[in-house]
Design an enzyme around this catalytic site. Structure first.
Site, PDB file in Angstrom:
ATOM      1  CG  ASP A  95      37.176  38.532  26.576  1.00 39.06           C
ATOM      2  OD1 ASP A  95      36.181  37.866  26.232  1.00 39.06           O
ATOM      3  OD2 ASP A  95      38.169  38.026  27.137  1.00 39.06           O
ATOM      4  CG  HIS A 110      30.952  39.946  35.795  1.00 36.01           C
ATOM      5  ND1 HIS A 110      32.117  39.412  36.281  1.00 36.01           N
ATOM      6  CD2 HIS A 110      29.981  39.600  36.683  1.00 36.01           C
ATOM      7  CE1 HIS A 110      31.863  38.746  37.410  1.00 36.01           C
ATOM      8  NE2 HIS A 110      30.572  38.849  37.666  1.00 36.01           N
ATOM      9  CB  CYS A 118      21.396  55.894  28.845  1.00 33.30           C
ATOM     10  SG  CYS A 118      20.963  57.503  29.529  1.00 33.30           S
ATOM     11  CB  CYS A 121      16.588  56.874  29.309  1.00 34.81           C
ATOM     12  SG  CYS A 121      17.742  56.592  27.960  1.00 34.81           S
ATOM     13  CB  CYS A 139      17.796  60.799  27.181  1.00 38.90           C
ATOM     14  SG  CYS A 139      19.047  60.297  28.385  1.00 38.90           S
ATOM     15  CB  SER A 178      40.505  33.604  41.068  1.00 37.15           C
ATOM     16  OG  SER A 178      39.653  34.724  40.965  1.00 37.15           O
ATOM     17  CG  ASN A 202      42.672  27.806  37.294  1.00 34.67           C
ATOM     18  OD1 ASN A 202      43.839  28.182  37.226  1.00 34.67           O
ATOM     19  ND2 ASN A 202      41.687  28.607  37.670  1.00 34.67           N
ATOM     20  N   PRO A 203      45.420  26.239  35.577  1.00 35.01           N
ATOM     21  CG  PRO A 203      46.732  28.026  34.811  1.00 35.01           C
ATOM     22  CD  PRO A 203      45.359  27.445  34.732  1.00 35.01           C
ATOM     23  CD  GLU A 204      48.677  30.060  39.788  1.00 34.82           C
ATOM     24  OE1 GLU A 204      48.415  30.596  40.877  1.00 34.82           O
ATOM     25  OE2 GLU A 204      49.245  30.637  38.850  1.00 34.82           O
TER      26      GLU A 204
HETATM   27  N1  APR Z   1      43.869  28.632  31.334  1.00 36.57           N
HETATM   28  C1  APR Z   1      43.009  28.476  32.370  1.00 36.57           C
HETATM   29  N2  APR Z   1      43.046  29.237  33.487  1.00 36.57           N
HETATM   30  C2  APR Z   1      43.996  30.176  33.577  1.00 36.57           C
HETATM   31  C3  APR Z   1      44.934  30.393  32.551  1.00 36.57           C
HETATM   32  C4  APR Z   1      44.858  29.566  31.387  1.00 36.57           C
HETATM   33  N3  APR Z   1      45.691  29.696  30.371  1.00 36.57           N
HETATM   34  N4  APR Z   1      45.754  31.404  32.926  1.00 36.57           N
HETATM   35  C5  APR Z   1      45.333  31.813  34.145  1.00 36.57           C
HETATM   36  N5  APR Z   1      44.286  31.061  34.545  1.00 36.57           N
HETATM   37  C6  APR Z   1      43.493  31.174  35.796  1.00 36.57           C
HETATM   38  C7  APR Z   1      44.238  31.682  37.015  1.00 36.57           C
HETATM   39  O1  APR Z   1      44.931  30.623  37.667  1.00 36.57           O
HETATM   40  C8  APR Z   1      43.091  32.243  37.861  1.00 36.57           C
HETATM   41  O2  APR Z   1      42.534  31.222  38.675  1.00 36.57           O
HETATM   42  O3  APR Z   1      42.493  32.134  35.580  1.00 36.57           O
HETATM   43  C9  APR Z   1      42.060  32.671  36.824  1.00 36.57           C
HETATM   44  C10 APR Z   1      41.888  34.169  36.660  1.00 36.57           C
HETATM   45  O4  APR Z   1      41.364  34.710  37.851  1.00 36.57           O
HETATM   46  P1  APR Z   1      40.906  36.227  37.954  1.00 36.57           P
HETATM   47  O5  APR Z   1      41.957  37.109  37.374  1.00 36.57           O
HETATM   48  O6  APR Z   1      40.491  36.474  39.356  1.00 36.57           O
HETATM   49  O7  APR Z   1      39.664  36.316  36.938  1.00 36.57           O
HETATM   50  P2  APR Z   1      38.123  35.974  37.191  1.00 36.57           P
HETATM   51  O8  APR Z   1      37.976  34.815  38.110  1.00 36.57           O
HETATM   52  O9  APR Z   1      37.501  35.889  35.862  1.00 36.57           O
HETATM   53  O10 APR Z   1      37.615  37.287  37.931  1.00 36.57           O
HETATM   54  C11 APR Z   1      36.262  37.384  38.259  1.00 36.57           C
HETATM   55  O11 APR Z   1      36.540  39.642  38.967  1.00 36.57           O
HETATM   56  O12 APR Z   1      37.459  41.738  38.686  1.00 36.57           O
HETATM   57  C12 APR Z   1      36.333  40.977  38.515  1.00 36.57           C
HETATM   58  O13 APR Z   1      34.601  41.416  37.027  1.00 36.57           O
HETATM   59  C13 APR Z   1      35.914  40.899  37.058  1.00 36.57           C
HETATM   60  O14 APR Z   1      34.867  39.090  35.885  1.00 36.57           O
HETATM   61  C14 APR Z   1      35.937  39.432  36.749  1.00 36.57           C
HETATM   62  C15 APR Z   1      35.782  38.797  38.117  1.00 36.57           C
END
Ligand code: APR
Length: 230
Positions: A95, A110, A118, A121, A139, A178, A202-204
């Site tokens: 982004d 990524h 392209c 080329c 091209c 994740s 990470n919140p999770e």
């Molecule tokens: N702050 C920190 N972490 C957060 C927040 C926040 N405010 N909100 C959500 N998260 C965490 C979630 O808990 C999760 O673990 O962000 C993570 C997002 O996970 P994904 O959606 O799987 O994103 P990512 O790990 O970047 O995916 C990897 O997968 O689809 C492909 O190419 C794509 O680059 C991407 C790759």
């Protein structure tokens, strides 16, 4: 916060970021509630086969994403990362938020929503507008988003730069990923094996064993506090 980080005590810091880093800016993550892959099928929007079958549909999806990202702004967490002189960002995000916040040293694993490539080329074109200026290369062949889709190989040069940065760092901060997509998912282990102190925000949390410290919380709240001087 229980123990703040003084960045000056580290030689080199790597921030390893995923979609969660941009979540508080309003950019949806990929997985979990409201995740992009919950509404859009990877087979239809995020692989070379989909582009070959229906390029207009795939380009339309990416244009829509560009527009929605332009409506979002980097948050305070992005700014904290951007002002540290000894920091590099290794991001899975496409982004461009880190760059918009002012980060100079950003390794995009990524690819980027803001570049086209392209297929024939290899010409790469930066395009920062909401809608693509053109999706034809000089091209004659089509330009496709310069993004690593499912089934694509990561760029070897980018991968090597990222690995080198991670091997060299003494503080590794993973934020908002994740940890499910390889080879990026192997970076926390590489950092640990290379002797870095490893933090996850990470919140999770991912549950990965490499981390010396896990901070349960949102990037935009945790980062300013963790790196504050008091
Ligand atoms: N702050 C920190 N972490 C957060 C927040 C926040 N405010 N909100 C959500 N998260 C965490 C979630 O808990 C999760 O673990 O962000 C993570 C997002 O996970 P994904 O959606 O799987 O994103 P990512 O790990 O970047 O995916 C990897 O997968 O689809 C492909 O190419 C794509 O680059 C991407 C790759």
């Amino acid at each position: 916060m229980e123990q703040n980080i003084n960045p000056a005590t580290y030689r080199e810091i790597v921030f390893f970021t995923g979609a969660g880093m941009s979540a508080e800016s309003g950019v949806p993550t990929y997985r979990g509630k409201g995740g992009i892959w919950g509404s859009y099928s990877i087979d239809e929007y995020a692989c070379q086969e989909a582009f070959d079958r229906n390029p207009e549909k795939v380009l339309g999806f990416h244009e829509k994403r560009r527009k929605s990202v332009l409506d979002c702004q980097p948050h305070e967490g992005h700014s904290v990362v951007a002002v540290l002189p000894n920091a590099k960002v290794v991001t899975q995000n496409i982004d461009g938020m880190h760059q918009r916040a002012g980060s100079k040293d950003v390794i995009e694993l990524h690819g980027s929503l803001w570049r086209l490539r392209c297929q024939s080329c290899g010409f790469r074109k930066e395009d920062l507008a909401e809608s693509y200026e053109t999706t034809r290369c000089d091209c004659g062949d089509r330009l496709r988003p310069d993004i690593i889709w499912f089934g694509d190989m990561l760029d070897a040069v980018v991968m090597s730069k990222a690995s080198q940065a991670i091997r060299n760092c003494d503080l590794f901060v993973s934020i908002g990923t994740s940890g499910t997509v390889w080879p990026a998912a192997g970076f926390p282990d590489l950092a640990k094996q290379s002797g870095a102190y490893c933090i996850e925000i990470n919140p999770e949390p991912s549950g990965a064993s490499e981390y010396d410290r896990v901070i349960v919380g949102n990037a935009g709240e945790v980062l300013p506090e963790l790196f504050s001087e008091s």
